[in-house]
Scaffold this active site. Sequence first.
Site, PDB file in Angstrom:
ATOM      1  N   TRP A  43       3.126   1.701  -5.437  1.00 37.01           N
ATOM      2  CA  TRP A  43       3.698   1.683  -4.087  1.00 37.01           C
ATOM      3  C   TRP A  43       2.965   2.652  -3.156  1.00 37.01           C
ATOM      4  CZ3 TRP A  43       9.780   1.876  -4.240  1.00 37.01           C
ATOM      5  CH2 TRP A  43      10.246   0.865  -5.087  1.00 37.01           C
TER       6      TRP A  43
HETATM    7 FE1  SF4 Z   1       2.370   4.875  -7.463  1.00 37.21          FE
HETATM    8 FE2  SF4 Z   1       2.952   7.377  -8.186  1.00 37.21          FE
HETATM    9 FE3  SF4 Z   1       4.522   6.131  -6.398  1.00 37.21          FE
HETATM   10 FE4  SF4 Z   1       4.504   5.401  -8.985  1.00 37.21          FE
HETATM   11  S1  SF4 Z   1       5.218   7.375  -8.126  1.00 37.21           S
HETATM   12  S2  SF4 Z   1       4.456   4.030  -7.204  1.00 37.21           S
HETATM   13  S3  SF4 Z   1       2.345   5.682  -9.550  1.00 37.21           S
HETATM   14  S4  SF4 Z   1       2.355   6.691  -6.130  1.00 37.21           S
END
Ligand code: SF4
Length: 153
Positions: A43
């Site tokens: 995300w």
């Molecule tokens: Fe991507 Fe890290 Fe967000 Fe998970 S927590 S969606 S790996 S940016």
Amino acid sequence: MPTFVYMTSCDGCGHCVDICPSDIMHIDKTYRRAFNIEPNFCWECYSCVKACPQNAIDVRGYADFAPLNHSVRVLREEKKGVISWKIKFRDGREKDFVSPIRTTPWGSIKAPSEYAPPGKAAFAAQELAHEPDALNVPALPALAREKLKQGIL
Ligand code: SF4
Ligand code: SF4
């Protein structure tokens, strides 16, 4: 820009696994280190970057933004209460950003299910659930008929 983990810095604490809303940060069973199992589904919220106590997670820049020899380093400075971003372009330019992080103690936020359900009157009120208490203010400004250009019928 999805994230990736420097395996030599990761200690396998699992904070990134717990916080990832896309459930794509996993711990490798053999090496006991975290890795992003599906960067395409990232995300790009960077919750994992901010949560990592080892500063072991970085951001992979897109080709149009930072190709070849670039880097995007993210440093969590808990004592200062900030996240520092250092973007290095391949032509040597660097950009630094600093953004505040929430300093609420880990695990201290109540889940919605821990609050009492709203009463009938709450459905007619302008405030959202748990306002204004959750915002730490005594009251929120309310719309008043005389302040509207067209009034309320
Ligand atoms: Fe991507 Fe890290 Fe967000 Fe998970 S927590 S969606 S790996 S940016
Ligand atoms: Fe490794 Fe950081 Fe994830 Fe902990 S939060 S498992 S140190 S990448």
